[in-house]
Each structure stands twice: as C-alpha cells, then as structure tokens.
Design an enzyme around this catalytic site. Structure first.
Site, short mmCIF file in Angstrom:
data_model
loop_
_atom_site.label_atom_id
_atom_site.label_comp_id
_atom_site.label_asym_id
_atom_site.label_seq_id
_atom_site.Cartn_x
_atom_site.Cartn_y
_atom_site.Cartn_z
N VAL A 1 0.97 -1.23 0.10
CA VAL A 1 -0.12 0.02 0.22
C VAL A 1 1.04 1.06 -0.20
O VAL A 1 1.91 1.34 0.95
CB VAL A 1 -0.99 -0.08 1.32
CG1 VAL A 1 -1.75 1.40 1.33
CG2 VAL A 1 -1.90 -0.93 1.27
N LYS A 2 0.56 2.17 -0.80
CA LYS A 2 1.20 3.42 -0.82
C LYS A 2 0.31 4.42 -0.26
O LYS A 2 -1.01 4.67 -0.69
CB LYS A 2 1.68 3.72 -2.30
CG LYS A 2 2.18 5.12 -2.69
CD LYS A 2 2.66 5.45 -4.07
CE LYS A 2 2.87 6.75 -4.48
NZ LYS A 2 3.16 7.25 -5.86
N THR A 3 0.73 5.30 0.55
CA THR A 3 -0.04 6.23 1.24
C THR A 3 0.91 7.42 1.55
O THR A 3 2.12 7.53 1.14
CB THR A 3 -0.74 5.78 2.52
OG1 THR A 3 -1.76 6.60 2.84
CG2 THR A 3 0.31 5.48 3.48
N ASP B 1 8.36 6.12 -2.18
CA ASP B 1 7.93 6.24 -3.56
C ASP B 1 8.01 7.72 -3.86
O ASP B 1 6.87 8.48 -4.00
CB ASP B 1 6.56 5.55 -3.95
CG ASP B 1 6.30 5.50 -5.29
OD1 ASP B 1 7.07 5.61 -6.33
OD2 ASP B 1 5.33 5.41 -5.81
#
Length: 295
Positions: free
Chosen positions: A201-203, A250
């Site tokens: 998961v990217k947050t 990221d």
C-alpha cells in the site's frame, strides 16, 4: 448490514513484528514463489526496504515539469532506483529494456486533471503486464471519494488477476480535496486496501500517529513523496516515515523536480537503506550535487 453504532476507536497496535515469518516482505510469507520473487525485485532482501522512483504522473497530468522528456530526465536515474513506477507507455518508449529495477505499472486511469479523478477504471490487461515482466501493478483507491465503490471493486478485480499470474498489486490511497489527511483516515484507507488483497500500500505520511497506520496495515506501506519540498524537508519526511514503520518511499517530484535529481536520489537511498539522519543525507545531497556541477 453491519451494526456501526458504538464502534470503539482502535488503540492497541502492538510492536514491530516484521520479518518473523521468514520472508523479508511483510504479509507475503504465504504467497506463491513467483509473487514472492516479484516482490523481491521491489524490496531489497537484505533489509526489506525500497526506494521507488515514480514518474506515472503523465497519465492524468500530461508533461509536467521534470517529465517533459522521460528518456532524458528519468531514464538516467533508473539504475539507482530499487523500483520504478510508470505507465506501460512510458516503459515501452523511454526505459531501456536492460533495466534491473522492479517494474510497477500503473493499471488504473480514465479522467484527466480536468475531471473528477475518482472516476477511474482498470486500464491495463493482465496479459500485457506479464508481457512487460511487471513486478507489481498500481491502482488508485478512492476511499471516501464519489466513486469509492468502483475503485475498491477495481482493486479486487486486479488482485484476482494478479494472484492468478503471480503479480503483486500496489493499492494507492488517493486523498480528495475535502478529505482530512490524518492517521485515522489513513488507517481506514490502507487497511481497506490490504483487506481487499493489495500486497503493498502506498500512502502519505502524517506527523501525528503515522506509526499506527503502519502497524495496523498487514502489508508493507511505502510513503508517497507528494508535492515538491525543499530537499532537507523531503529527507526529513522520508526519515520519519522509515523510523515509524514504513518499508520504503515512492518519490517522484521530490526527485525529478530537484535541481540535482541524481544527488537527491542518492540522499534518499542513504535514508532508506542506511538509516542516515536527515542532516547526514542532506550532506550526501550537497556533495553529489557539487560533484555533478563540477563535472
């Protein structure tokens, strides 16, 4: 319908138990060999961390500053990234095929910045992802957005396809203009993505309670760089993210919009893989920047 009255606020997030299951990527110990191998292209086996370079912005923003020429501005940076996140069009046209970075393909799309961004659809066939040797597929999840249900359904369909072919899925928590960017919201958005099957998961990072976001998500969280910040501020955000449980960053604009992108990428690597403090990493940036200027 579930009874939502009287729900108690989550509070027991425990300690850091990553790595106890034998595989270096959180939550992936029961996955097939092929999917684990693809995750190992993204997260370095020696520390379970990643520096991902994102340049998929053009799929809804067009040629923004720093991405006018991906072949000139981005391709030279790729060898120093653990993984790269982009569209299949950018991969085919602008990234050398001998690259060893883990490939994370943007798999959702539809509206441009001129429209409601939550109105996305799946925009990539799984067979093309296999053809491009993708390690993972990235998809936006608009928790709280107008098209929340569709985006969650898109994620579920992509996970089903990914599981069939051994390709990981990266759920990206998209935050609308009217949503509160706090730990409570990101606990909700990241947990929903993981519960629906996302392998990563990217947050976004938040200064209060971010450790509860990483602790309550059963898969690795990588932190989005977001808007361009002064280099020391971006390095500080990366350092705090890692210290509070993130498995990597990221970054896009904070690298390719820097006056010295290669130096900034080196500084980010120092933070993520060597636990360099922000001031130490900033010295790496300054030294690399001075060296490139002299050259």
């Amino acid at each position: 319908m579930p009874d939502t009255d009287g729900l108690l606020e989550a509070r027991d997030f425990g300690g850091d138990e990553r790595g106890a299951t034998g595989f270096h990527v959180k939550g992936a110990h029961a996955q097939d060999w092929g999917l684990q191998n693809r995750l190992a292209r993204i997260f370095r086996p020696e520390d379970g961390r990643t520096v991902m370079l994102a340049f998929d912005h053009g799929y809804f923003l067009g040629p923004m500053a720093g991405l006018e020429r991906i072949d000139r501005n981005i391709a030279p940076l790729v060898p120093d990234a653990d993984a790269i996140m982009m569209t299949r069009g950018a991969l085919r046209t602008s990234i050398p095929s001998h690259s060893s970075a883990g490939v994370v393909l943007r798999a959702s799309g539809g509206p441009s910045v001129l429209k409601d961004l939550s109105d996305e659809h799946l925009a990539l066939d799984i067979e093309d992802a296999v053809r491009l040797n993708a390690a993972a597929l990235a998809i936006q999840v608009f928790v709280g957005g107008e098209h929340e249900s569709r985006s969650v359904a898109n994620l579920a369909r992509l996970v089903d396809a990914g599981q069939r072919h051994g390709i990981a899925v990266l759920g990206v928590t998209a935050v609308g203009k009217d949503m509160v960017r706090d730990a409570r919201y990101f606990r909700l958005a990241t947990r929903i993505s993981a519960e629906m099957g996302a392998h990563v998961v990217k947050t976004y990072y938040v200064e209060e309670g971010f450790e509860t976001v990483t602790a309550s998500c059963p898969v690795p969280i990588i932190v989005a760089g977001g808007k361009k910040l002064p280099e020391l501020d971006a390095l500080t955000m990366a350092y705090r993210s890692m210290q509070e449980g993130a498995a990597g960053v990221d970054m896009g604009r904070n690298i390719f919009q820097s006056e010295h992108p290669a130096a900034m990428l080196a500084a980010i690597r120092a933070v993520v893989h060597h636990d360099a403090k922000p001031e130490e990493a900033y010295e790496v940036f300054r030294e690399r920047a001075a060296g490139s200027a002299a050259a």
